[in-house]
Design an enzyme around this catalytic site. Structure first.
Site, PDB file in Angstrom:
ATOM      1  N   SER A 107     -38.021  -4.973   9.892  1.00 45.05           N
ATOM      2  CA  SER A 107     -38.413  -4.491  11.223  1.00 45.05           C
ATOM      3  C   SER A 107     -37.468  -3.462  11.807  1.00 45.05           C
ATOM      4  CB  SER A 107     -38.556  -5.675  12.183  1.00 45.05           C
ATOM      5  OG  SER A 107     -39.687  -6.457  11.837  1.00 45.05           O
ATOM      6  N   GLU A 127      20.516   5.507 -19.213  1.00 44.74           N
ATOM      7  CA  GLU A 127      19.567   5.621 -20.311  1.00 44.74           C
ATOM      8  C   GLU A 127      20.190   6.164 -21.601  1.00 44.74           C
ATOM      9  OE1 GLU A 127      16.212   4.682 -20.418  1.00 44.74           O
ATOM     10  OE2 GLU A 127      16.775   3.692 -18.527  1.00 44.74           O
TER      11      GLU A 127
END
Length: 709
Positions: free
Chosen positions: A359, A92
């Site tokens: 139900s 870098e």
């Protein structure tokens, strides 16, 4: 004349050039001043706090998803890790220790190499400039941002040491796969702290800084390896690593040890587990590992079965969505599919969608009735009924006259459910529903018995589990939460309180088994006992089936998010078939996963099993690591299991093979099949011997166990 004119023209040019240069300098200073005024100098020197990152694990400890931004431990300036520091500087900013924030030589070298190679091999920004960008600025690529970056870099170099700049940079940089900071990346990819990285691993992590998302080894291992090789080459070229060390690193490339990327289909479970884990431990700013209850084989199966049925039947029946939830008898969530496609919709139809249960609500009506003293064998009229101008009808439009409560529940007769509710009291039914897990307001009107109150799938499955297993279970997904090696939460087990009296539990199991054996849920039948209930709302807007065995309670919902009607979809149809196919395949999955499955020899006629039995249900044992079905009996889960376990009390069972893959098991010489049937703890199977049928008949006449109604 010509010779004298040339110098005069040159003297005239100088004022113009100086003026132009001065104007340019003034404009540059104005531009730099304007850039400086736009810098957000008020913050950014400390990393912002984020919620804890979760690494989610299956019940066996295997990672299957990550949630949030992984931050790891901050690197201290006085303890910069080697060789990662060397790798980062080499790739870098090789002149990091020689410049004061901006490196003109580095810029020229990067441009020269870019022209020579046809691509940009190394960055032109220094590490200090990158820290300035990460800390203060946006990622936009503009001249203003580059100027601000350079000025801030020079300012940072005046305030911080080189070691502090490096530490802050490595703590703030993004390394892909949700990892912010070098320590997070080391733990995410290699399962170790940043200080433990070897040269090969350090080179791979440093290489990610160029394009972290594109090169993350969890998704692009080949790209990450190629970039790491470039880093190693630069380290050798710049003297940050010896040729021998680089050769050794290339000979032993890194081995990834990381949780996989989240599987889309498991997103519903992951969302639910994420929420539960954060609730249990609070908003701690640290990375956490969460051991969940997920059974990956059952989860994959649930996703596959839902997709197959919706793909085959969904379009023609206008059924756009479905959900499935499977709970173990103690409430552990084994599988959870909250919709057809998590990538399209993250809305969970398990926990977020409130729908009318139809139900299914009759579970609460009949449970309240049994608690009030009713029994499955009692009779009631299936006949026209009107209450305050409202008249319930049956789905087939017919009335059967006098029926038992068992048959009325099995065939989901509406008039009987409403009559029973009115006899017991609407307030008692609503109280039972709340006790079993419903959270919505329950209007006390006559239609309540038919399921007009809204509920989630999770609530309905929990309610059926509480009734069927008899205990106050709660769905849970988290077994343990850890931060590094420290446990922040561990689930403890304690005897669960009873949800309903044993008489209610046994009566409801009897009626729910009738639903599957002879009623509306026949499509869900298996070759072992099943108890369940179907539910369908008006115009088939919702269709449900919730069923249970000794191993799990599983609920299926089918419908549409916009509440539009489906075409001929009933609880006993598509949902029951999804349930059946899931449970059938789940049995095969469990058999395949059993340790003894691969080594169990073919059974000979004289084979005998001995061992302390575990009671699965009253017709099924586990003896010497094998599942054993008792001959001539259809067993039941629930309260009788505890009574049977207590009676056996650790004594040895001796089991011998019989026909149809069943066994005759004895404890102290007593035939367990006969023992169960004579106490009303099960039913005689169709192939039961005359002796076993006599035992069942005696229990029926004495009204013992399930025959007490």
């Amino acid at each position: 004349m010509t010779t004298d004119a040339t110098p005069r023209r040159r003297w005239r040019v100088w004022p113009w050039a100086l003026g132009t240069a001065g104007a340019c300098c003034a404009l540059l200073l104005l531009f730099l001043g304007w850039c400086l005024l736009q810098v957000p100098v008020g913050g950014g020197m400390q990393p912002s706090a984020t919620p804890a990152t979760l690494i989610l694990e299956n019940r066996d400890g295997t990672g299957f998803a990550t949630r949030g931004v992984l931050r790891g431990e901050p690197i201290r300036a006085e303890a910069l890790p080697q060789p990662l520091t060397d790798a980062v500087i080499a790739i870098e900013d090789r002149r990091f220790y020689d410049h004061h924030g901006v490196d003109p030589r580095g810029i020229l070298r990067a441009l020269a190499r870019a022209f020579g190679a046809g691509r940009l091999r190394e960055g032109a920004s220094t590490i200090t400039q990158q820290l300035a960008r990460l800390t203060y600025l946006s990622q936009e690529k503009t001249l203003t941002r580059k100027a601000q970056e350079a000025m801030l870099a020079i300012w940072l170099e005046g305030r911080l040491s080189k070691q502090e700049i490096l530490a802050r940079y490595m703590n703030a940089a993004y390394f892909g796969a949700g990892a912010v900071g070098a320590d997070a990346a080391a733990r995410r990819y290699f399962g170790k702290a940043v200080g433990e990285l070897n040269l090969a691993e350090a080179a791979m992590i440093a290489g990610l800084l160029r394009a972290p998302s594109a090169l993350a080894p969890t998704t692009n291992m080949e790209g990450a390896r190629q970039r790491a090789d470039v880093v190693l080459g630069v380290m050798e070229e710049t003297g940050f690593a010896t040729p021998e060390a680089v050769a050794a690193a290339r000979a032993a490339p890194p081995v990834l040890k990381a949780p996989p990327e989240p599987l889309v289909g498991r997103g519903y479970f992951s969302d639910w587990a994420d929420s539960e884990a954060r609730r249990l431990v609070g908003p701690l700013p640290m990375d956490l590992s969460v051991r969940t209850t997920l059974d990956p084989a059952l989860q994959d199966l649930a996703e596959r079965v839902l997709a197959q049925h919706l793909g085959k039947e969904g379009a023609k029946q206008h059924a756009g969505q479905a959900a499935l939830l499977a709970l173990a008898p103690d409430g552990a969530v084994l599988a959870a599919v909250g919709g057809r496609d998590y990538a399209e919709s993250q809305f969970s139809r398990i926990t977020q969608a409130k729908r009318q249960p139809g139900s299914l609500f009759k579970l609460f009506v009949y449970a309240a009735a049994l608690e009030a003293g009713y029994r499955p064998g009692q009779t009631m009229q299936d006949a026209p009924l009107t209450i305050n101008g409202w008249s319930p009808g049956n789905s087939d439009g017919n009335f059967r006259g006098t029926v038992t409560l068992r048959d009325a529940f099995a065939h989901s007769i509406n008039t009987v459910a409403v009559r029973l509710q009115e006899a017991v009291g609407r307030d008692k039914v609503a109280a039972m529903a709340r006790r079993l897990g419903l959270s919505a307001d329950i209007p006390l009107n006559p239609s309540m018995a038919l399921g007009t109150t809204e509920a989630t799938l999770a609530e309905m499955v929990t309610a059926f589990g509480r009734v069927g297993y008899g205990t106050q279970i709660e769905p849970y997904l988290v077994q343990e939460v850890r931060s590094r090696d420290r446990a922040l939460y561990t689930r403890t087990t304690a005897p669960a309180a009873r949800a309903v009296p044993e008489a209610v539990q046994q009566g409801m199991l009897e009626m729910m088994m009738a639903v599957v054996q002879q009623g509306t849920g026949r499509a869900a039948r298996l070759d072992r006992p099943v108890a369940g209930k179907t539910g369908t709302t008006q115009d088939s807007r919702d269709a449900w089936f919730v069923g249970m065995t000794a191993d799990a309670v599983v609920g299926v919902w089918v419908g549409n998010d916009d509440n539009s009607p489906m075409t001929n979809v009933y609880g006993g149809g598509l949902p029951a078939r999804i349930w059946r196919d899931f449970m059938r395949e789940a049995d095969k999955v469990r058999t395949a996963a059993a340790p003894s499955a691969a080594v169990t020899p073919a059974r000979a006629e004289d084979e005998e099993l001995r061992g302390m039995p575990d009671v699965v249900d009253t017709g099924t044992l586990r003896v010497a690591g094998r599942e054993v079905r008792l001959a001539g009996i259809v067993g039941l889960p629930g309260g009788f299991v505890a009574a049977m376990t207590q009676w056996i009390a650790g004594r040895e069972a001796v089991c011998q093979p019989r026909e149809n893959d069943t066994w005759q098991c004895r404890v102290d010489g007593r035939d367990l099949s006969e023992l169960v049937l004579s106490n009303g703890g099960g039913r005689a199977a169709t192939d039961a011997s005359p002796e076993l049928r006599r035992a069942e008949r005696a229990a029926r006449e004495a009204r013992l166990g399930i025959w007490g109604g």
